[in-house]
Design an enzyme around this catalytic site. Structure first.
Site, short mmCIF file in Angstrom:
data_model
loop_
_atom_site.label_atom_id
_atom_site.label_comp_id
_atom_site.label_asym_id
_atom_site.label_seq_id
_atom_site.Cartn_x
_atom_site.Cartn_y
_atom_site.Cartn_z
N LYS A 281 -2.92 50.05 -14.81
CA LYS A 281 -2.29 50.88 -13.79
C LYS A 281 -2.74 50.46 -12.39
O LYS A 281 -3.80 49.84 -12.23
CB LYS A 281 -2.68 52.34 -13.99
CG LYS A 281 -2.19 53.00 -15.26
CD LYS A 281 -2.72 54.42 -15.37
CE LYS A 281 -2.25 55.11 -16.63
NZ LYS A 281 -0.81 55.39 -16.61
N ARG A 355 1.95 57.67 -27.12
CA ARG A 355 2.87 57.81 -28.26
C ARG A 355 2.32 57.12 -29.50
O ARG A 355 2.67 57.49 -30.62
CB ARG A 355 4.24 57.27 -27.88
CG ARG A 355 4.31 55.79 -27.59
CD ARG A 355 5.54 55.40 -26.79
NE ARG A 355 5.47 55.91 -25.42
CZ ARG A 355 6.44 55.76 -24.52
NH1 ARG A 355 7.55 55.12 -24.84
NH2 ARG A 355 6.30 56.25 -23.32
#
Length: 505
Positions: A281, A355
């Site tokens: 990120k 996920r």
């Protein structure tokens, strides 16, 4: 330091305290002055010319969360009157629970440093006033030199909630007990989210969950990295392999008592810090990734609450915990992970890690054959793009999705039903595995994540996925009963859904 709440049944004008809180409504059409909310009539009468007239001179309008303080000058027993805006009333002229909750929170924040206050808002809605007060007064001070919070002041020490004359005292004490328990569960979730990642990592988080669970008699199971490898939890192991702090899977179970009405599986994402892994990120605001375990915090706190209040619903929380770090052992874009249950996933982006650990946990939770499954996670930045910072996206089986979203709205935590479009499933096709973890498109990312998770849910199961990427953490100014940092969303939504299931199945 936690604010003490008590119930009192007496005149607001003669109640001795440092401050007395009253509600204020905006001026009705054709009037210039705001209107005093129910429950404070005796205070209004104690001021020559009326309390509202003096508040109007100070600029009070009654708009939501506006706080205006007035020195009482002996007109009432309290030293100051604190008027807090409730905002526009409903069509019947009354204020709803969320209005009372937010007004109580705003008043509690404004009274930081006060020893003793009395509130008339309990006469409008006792549970809402209690929740709002405790949540508005919340401060996370564990790593400060004192327990003084905002502006160097301690939270208001004690608030007495005035109740309506003739009310059933035992019933109101029970309402207060339950409201305090719910607020404490939210505060527990907030504490977990606000704990820095050097102290809250998978192993320590698992132990805190164990301590909380065992304190209320939950069955607790913790799988370490060896047990995860033996069980085939490839998603959780893959995400966690780049960190020296190895992953955990925590299972907490409340039996539901002697005759549970239904069985519910709760699953929450517990990424204790998310750098994005190899797909790293940007550095800006990465500190907020300490909140990437907000779903797990909410699920743990809610399961503990179910046991505390002896909810007649069997609740099992399955909580995957990992730290997503870049290193020479980290998983890579292009890797294929074999998930719990055997399905294979091609990793195209290591920053879509939530996920992957949730897929393992969902498959494990489904093995228990629950009647309902609710999963919550700070899953996608796309949720913020679509719905902003205060509205969660709710996906899942249509009927149950709408039921969950309705409770999210009713509690004030915010939630909006979103679809799981079938046309997005082919975009998750992988060249070499059963499914890829992201699509090639930048559009519909929140929905695509929901479609991915749906692949791991048992057929025909009523389920919901709550994406709380925005609502879980407040990086802006405090508002209502929500301060900066972890919000505790969606503990109250989960509790409302569980309570609904307990009553209606």
């Amino acid at each position: 330091m936690s604010t003490e709440l008590r119930i009192r049944n007496e005149s607001a004008a003669t109640a001795e305290a440092d401050a007395i809180i009253v509600g204020l409504l905006p001026a009705p059409e054709g009037s210039d002055n705001p209107v005093l909310a129910a429950g404070a009539e005796d205070i209004d009468a104690a001021f020559p010319g009326g309390l509202v007239a003096e508040l109007a001179l100070l600029g009070a309008t009654g708009k939501a969360e506006e706080v205006v303080k007035l020195v009482a000058r002996g007109a009432v027993a309290a030293t100051i009157v604190v008027a807090v805006g409730l905002g526009k009333p409903d069509a019947d002229g009354t204020s709803g629970p969320e209005q009372v909750r937010r007004a109580s929170g705003a008043a509690a924040r404004a009274l930081a440093g006060t020893a003793h206050a009395v509130s008339t808002l309990g006469r409008i809605d006792l549970p809402a006033a209690a929740e709002g007060t405790l949540l508005g007064a919340y401060e996370f001070t564990r790593y400060k030199g004192s327990d003084a919070g905002r502006n160097g002041k301690k939270p208001v020490a004690r608030v007495d909630l005035l109740t309506a004359a003739g009310a059933d005292d035992a019933a109101q004490q029970e309402q207060l007990r339950r409201a305090v328990a719910v607020a404490d569960a939210v505060r527990t979730a907030r504490d977990l989210v606000n704990t820095p990642p050097n102290e809250l990592y998978p192993a320590s988080f698992a132990e805190r969950a164990r301590t909380l669970g065992e304190a209320v008699g939950l069955q607790v199971e913790v799988l370490d990295e060896d047990a995860l490898a033996e069980g085939g939890y490839g998603g959780l192991l893959g995400v966690g392999q780049g960190s020296s702090r190895k992953p955990r899977l925590v299972r907490l179970r409340w039996s539901g008592g002697d005759s549970p009405r239904a069985t519910v599986a709760l699953v929450g994402k517990g990424v204790t810090f998310d750098t994005g892994g190899i797909s790293i990120k940007p550095a800006a605001n990465m500190d907020q990734m300490t909140s990437d375990m907000s779903g797990a915090a909410a699920v743990v706190a809610t399961t503990v609450l179910a046991a505390q209040l002896e909810l007649p619903v069997a609740v099992t929380a399955t909580v995957p915990m990992a730290e997503n770090m870049p290193s020479d052992t980290a998983y890579r874009p292009g890797d294929v992970l074999r998930m719990y249950g055997g399905k294979t996933v091609e990793v195209l982006n290591t920053d879509a890690e939530g996920r992957l650990i949730l897929a393992d946990a969902i498959v494990r939770a489904v093995q228990d054959s629950p009647d309902y499954l609710i999963e919550t996670s700070t899953l996608t930045g796309a949720q913020l793009v679509a719905l902003g910072t205060r509205t969660a996206g709710v996906m899942g089986s249509d009927e149950f999705r709408d039921r969950v979203a309705g409770h999210a709205q009713a509690t004030g935590e915010g939630g909006w039903p979103m679809p799981l479009p079938e046309h997005l499933r082919p975009e998750l096709d992988s060249r070499i595995a059963d499914i890829a973890n992201v699509t090639a498109s930048r559009f519909g990312g929140m929905l695509a994540a929901g479609v991915f998770l749906s692949e791991f849910v048992g057929e025909g199961l009523s389920w919901a996925h709550i994406d709380i990427a925005g609502p879980a953490f407040n990086s802006g100014s405090p508002w209502g009963y929500t301060g900066k940092g972890g919000t505790g969303v969606p503990v109250r939504t989960l509790w409302a859904v569980l309570s609904d299931i307990a009553e209606n199945g």
